[in-house]
Scaffold this motif. Structure first.
Motif, PDB file in Angstrom:
ATOM      1  N   SER A 198       0.836  -1.202   0.000  1.00 13.95           N
ATOM      2  CA  SER A 198       0.000   0.000   0.000  1.00 13.95           C
ATOM      3  C   SER A 198       0.872   1.253   0.000  1.00 13.95           C
ATOM      4  CB  SER A 198      -0.895   0.026   1.243  1.00 13.95           C
ATOM      5  OG  SER A 198      -1.781  -1.069   1.265  1.00 13.95           O
ATOM      6  N   LEU A 199       0.314   2.307  -0.546  1.00 18.60           N
ATOM      7  CA  LEU A 199       0.909   3.635  -0.488  1.00 18.60           C
ATOM      8  C   LEU A 199      -0.214   4.654  -0.342  1.00 18.60           C
ATOM      9  CD1 LEU A 199       3.624   3.656  -3.327  1.00 18.60           C
ATOM     10  CD2 LEU A 199       4.048   3.816  -0.864  1.00 18.60           C
ATOM     11  N   ARG A 200       0.122   5.778   0.280  1.00 17.98           N
ATOM     12  CA  ARG A 200      -0.840   6.872   0.379  1.00 17.98           C
ATOM     13  C   ARG A 200      -0.217   8.109  -0.249  1.00 17.98           C
ATOM     14  NH1 ARG A 200      -2.825  10.569   5.394  1.00 17.98           N
ATOM     15  NH2 ARG A 200      -5.018  10.844   4.804  1.00 17.98           N
ATOM     16  N   LEU A 201      -0.809   8.581  -1.313  1.00 16.92           N
ATOM     17  CA  LEU A 201      -0.348   9.782  -1.969  1.00 16.92           C
ATOM     18  C   LEU A 201      -1.069  10.996  -1.395  1.00 16.92           C
ATOM     19  CD1 LEU A 201      -0.264   8.648  -5.701  1.00 16.92           C
ATOM     20  CD2 LEU A 201       1.447   8.328  -3.912  1.00 16.92           C
ATOM     21  N   SER A 202      -0.349  12.092  -1.351  1.00 14.78           N
ATOM     22  CA  SER A 202      -0.914  13.350  -0.878  1.00 14.78           C
ATOM     23  C   SER A 202      -0.725  14.419  -1.941  1.00 14.78           C
ATOM     24  CB  SER A 202      -0.241  13.793   0.419  1.00 14.78           C
ATOM     25  OG  SER A 202      -0.426  12.849   1.443  1.00 14.78           O
ATOM     26  N   CYS A 203      -1.653  15.345  -1.991  1.00 14.65           N
ATOM     27  CA  CYS A 203      -1.558  16.483  -2.900  1.00 14.65           C
ATOM     28  C   CYS A 203      -1.906  17.731  -2.101  1.00 14.65           C
ATOM     29  CB  CYS A 203      -2.517  16.310  -4.062  1.00 14.65           C
ATOM     30  SG  CYS A 203      -2.619  17.734  -5.169  1.00 14.65           S
ATOM     31  N   SER A 204      -0.957  18.638  -2.042  1.00 14.84           N
ATOM     32  CA  SER A 204      -1.140  19.862  -1.281  1.00 14.84           C
ATOM     33  C   SER A 204      -1.419  21.015  -2.236  1.00 14.84           C
ATOM     34  CB  SER A 204       0.123  20.144  -0.462  1.00 14.84           C
ATOM     35  OG  SER A 204       0.026  21.404   0.169  1.00 14.84           O
ATOM     36  N   ALA A 205      -2.466  21.775  -1.933  1.00 13.51           N
ATOM     37  CA  ALA A 205      -2.795  22.954  -2.727  1.00 13.51           C
ATOM     38  C   ALA A 205      -2.275  24.200  -2.024  1.00 13.51           C
ATOM     39  CB  ALA A 205      -4.299  23.064  -2.922  1.00 13.51           C
ATOM     40  N   SER A 206      -1.736  25.134  -2.806  1.00 15.80           N
ATOM     41  CA  SER A 206      -1.124  26.335  -2.225  1.00 15.80           C
ATOM     42  C   SER A 206      -2.162  27.294  -1.650  1.00 15.80           C
ATOM     43  CB  SER A 206      -0.285  27.059  -3.274  1.00 15.80           C
ATOM     44  OG  SER A 206      -1.099  27.444  -4.373  1.00 15.80           O
ATOM     45  N   GLU A 207      -3.408  27.121  -2.042  1.00 19.33           N
ATOM     46  CA  GLU A 207      -4.475  27.946  -1.492  1.00 19.33           C
ATOM     47  C   GLU A 207      -5.779  27.164  -1.556  1.00 19.33           C
ATOM     48  OE1 GLU A 207      -3.690  31.030  -4.547  1.00 19.33           O
ATOM     49  OE2 GLU A 207      -5.864  30.974  -4.861  1.00 19.33           O
ATOM     50  N   PHE A 208      -6.785  27.686  -0.874  1.00 18.61           N
ATOM     51  CA  PHE A 208      -8.055  26.985  -0.761  1.00 18.61           C
ATOM     52  C   PHE A 208      -8.714  26.809  -2.129  1.00 18.61           C
ATOM     53  CE2 PHE A 208     -11.737  25.386   1.218  1.00 18.61           C
ATOM     54  CZ  PHE A 208     -12.848  25.963   0.617  1.00 18.61           C
ATOM     55  N   ILE A 209      -9.230  25.603  -2.348  1.00 23.12           N
ATOM     56  CA  ILE A 209      -9.989  25.306  -3.560  1.00 23.12           C
ATOM     57  C   ILE A 209     -11.425  25.036  -3.148  1.00 23.12           C
ATOM     58  CG2 ILE A 209     -10.276  23.718  -5.495  1.00 23.12           C
ATOM     59  CD1 ILE A 209      -7.261  23.223  -5.404  1.00 23.12           C
ATOM     60  N   THR A 210     -12.352  25.763  -3.720  1.00 24.10           N
ATOM     61  CA  THR A 210     -13.748  25.630  -3.309  1.00 24.10           C
ATOM     62  C   THR A 210     -14.298  24.248  -3.650  1.00 24.10           C
ATOM     63  OG1 THR A 210     -14.725  26.416  -5.354  1.00 24.10           O
ATOM     64  CG2 THR A 210     -14.039  28.090  -3.753  1.00 24.10           C
ATOM     65  N   ASN A 211     -15.381  23.897  -2.969  1.00 23.88           N
ATOM     66  CA  ASN A 211     -16.004  22.599  -3.172  1.00 23.88           C
ATOM     67  C   ASN A 211     -16.616  22.422  -4.554  1.00 23.88           C
ATOM     68  OD1 ASN A 211     -15.348  21.779  -0.653  1.00 23.88           O
ATOM     69  ND2 ASN A 211     -17.362  22.116   0.252  1.00 23.88           N
ATOM     70  N   THR A 212     -16.718  23.495  -5.309  1.00 27.02           N
ATOM     71  CA  THR A 212     -17.312  23.407  -6.638  1.00 27.02           C
ATOM     72  C   THR A 212     -16.296  22.990  -7.707  1.00 27.02           C
ATOM     73  OG1 THR A 212     -16.942  25.768  -6.927  1.00 27.02           O
ATOM     74  CG2 THR A 212     -19.120  25.071  -6.145  1.00 27.02           C
ATOM     75  N   TYR A 213     -15.039  22.822  -7.295  1.00 23.46           N
ATOM     76  CA  TYR A 213     -14.026  22.334  -8.225  1.00 23.46           C
ATOM     77  C   TYR A 213     -13.779  20.848  -7.984  1.00 23.46           C
ATOM     78  CZ  TYR A 213     -12.436  26.766 -10.216  1.00 23.46           C
ATOM     79  OH  TYR A 213     -12.349  27.942 -10.914  1.00 23.46           O
ATOM     80  N   CYS A 214     -13.718  20.120  -9.066  1.00 26.15           N
ATOM     81  CA  CYS A 214     -13.356  18.720  -9.006  1.00 26.15           C
ATOM     82  C   CYS A 214     -11.847  18.596  -8.792  1.00 26.15           C
ATOM     83  CB  CYS A 214     -13.742  18.050 -10.321  1.00 26.15           C
ATOM     84  SG  CYS A 214     -13.477  16.275 -10.386  1.00 26.15           S
ATOM     85  N   LEU A 215     -11.441  17.616  -8.005  1.00 23.36           N
ATOM     86  CA  LEU A 215     -10.033  17.276  -7.847  1.00 23.36           C
ATOM     87  C   LEU A 215      -9.851  15.812  -8.197  1.00 23.36           C
ATOM     88  CD1 LEU A 215      -9.012  19.059  -4.524  1.00 23.36           C
ATOM     89  CD2 LEU A 215      -8.390  19.702  -6.844  1.00 23.36           C
ATOM     90  N   GLY A 216      -8.773  15.512  -8.879  1.00 24.12           N
ATOM     91  CA  GLY A 216      -8.603  14.144  -9.314  1.00 24.12           C
ATOM     92  C   GLY A 216      -7.165  13.681  -9.307  1.00 24.12           C
ATOM     93  N   TRP A 217      -7.017  12.382  -9.445  1.00 22.81           N
ATOM     94  CA  TRP A 217      -5.708  11.743  -9.591  1.00 22.81           C
ATOM     95  C   TRP A 217      -5.640  11.063 -10.954  1.00 22.81           C
ATOM     96  CZ3 TRP A 217      -1.688  12.319  -6.342  1.00 22.81           C
ATOM     97  CH2 TRP A 217      -1.943  12.743  -5.031  1.00 22.81           C
ATOM     98  N   PHE A 218      -4.485  11.238 -11.603  1.00 24.03           N
ATOM     99  CA  PHE A 218      -4.221  10.604 -12.878  1.00 24.03           C
ATOM    100  C   PHE A 218      -2.854   9.935 -12.793  1.00 24.03           C
ATOM    101  CE2 PHE A 218      -7.589  12.426 -15.574  1.00 24.03           C
ATOM    102  CZ  PHE A 218      -8.079  13.386 -14.705  1.00 24.03           C
ATOM    103  N   ARG A 219      -2.592   9.045 -13.722  1.00 24.84           N
ATOM    104  CA  ARG A 219      -1.281   8.398 -13.743  1.00 24.84           C
ATOM    105  C   ARG A 219      -0.839   8.188 -15.182  1.00 24.84           C
ATOM    106  NH1 ARG A 219      -3.025   2.414 -11.406  1.00 24.84           N
ATOM    107  NH2 ARG A 219      -4.122   1.677 -13.294  1.00 24.84           N
ATOM    108  N   GLN A 220       0.470   8.072 -15.334  1.00 25.98           N
ATOM    109  CA  GLN A 220       1.038   7.836 -16.655  1.00 25.98           C
ATOM    110  C   GLN A 220       2.215   6.881 -16.540  1.00 25.98           C
ATOM    111  OE1 GLN A 220       2.162  11.382 -18.811  1.00 25.98           O
ATOM    112  NE2 GLN A 220       1.986  10.333 -20.770  1.00 25.98           N
ATOM    113  N   ALA A 221       2.103   5.754 -17.191  1.00 24.88           N
ATOM    114  CA  ALA A 221       3.194   4.794 -17.239  1.00 24.88           C
ATOM    115  C   ALA A 221       4.079   5.116 -18.433  1.00 24.88           C
ATOM    116  CB  ALA A 221       2.638   3.377 -17.352  1.00 24.88           C
ATOM    117  N   ASN A 222       5.311   4.634 -18.377  1.00 22.78           N
ATOM    118  CA  ASN A 222       6.252   4.879 -19.471  1.00 22.78           C
ATOM    119  C   ASN A 222       5.679   4.391 -20.792  1.00 22.78           C
ATOM    120  OD1 ASN A 222       8.156   6.072 -17.859  1.00 22.78           O
ATOM    121  ND2 ASN A 222       9.296   4.181 -17.509  1.00 22.78           N
TER     122      ASN A 222
END
Length: 125
Positions: free
Chosen positions: A17-41
């Motif tokens: 298992s791993l836990r990834l974190s993403c820190s935003a430099s300022e507040f993002i309102t609840n009306t914005y979607c946030l997501g995770w993407f990945r790219q393999a070689n």
């Protein structure tokens, strides 16, 4: 301009298992979607999961459903991705991203406009 910074990547054996974190430099309102993407070689970037806190919608790609969990802590301006039962196919650079505009959420990369620099995840068999 909001900046997103991912962390938590690393090397792990299959089944781990791993836990990834993403820190935003300022507040993002609840009306914005946030997501995770990945790219393999050598492959195109693919969606992993996204969350739209405004109405509680959460989306997962079929390949990670049941193994990954996306969550968001608005108070800390943080987005997380808990990844369990990892397989070598999960190897890649993982990016967090913010939706291009309020009101949309889903798993289409073209609808996300703000990206972090990525964190590498390597799963060995």
């Amino acid at each position: 301009q909001v900046q997103l910074v991912e962390s938590g990547g690393g090397s792990v054996q299959a089944g781990g298992s791993l836990r990834l974190s993403c820190s935003a430099s300022e507040f993002i309102t609840n009306t914005y979607c946030l997501g995770w993407f990945r790219q393999a070689n050598g492959k195109e970037r693919e969606a992993v999961a996204s969350t739209y806190p405004y109405n509680g919608d959460i989306y997962y790609s079929d390949s990670v459903k049941g193994r990954f969990t996306i969550s968001r802590d608005n108070a800390k301006n943080m987005l997380y991705l808990q990844m369990d039962n990892l397989t070598p196919e999960d190897t890649g650079m993982y990016y967090c991203a913010r939706g291009r505009k309020p009101g949309y959420c889903g798993l289409t990369a073209g609808n996300f406009a703000l990206w972090g620099q990525g964190t590498q995840v390597t799963v060995s068999s």
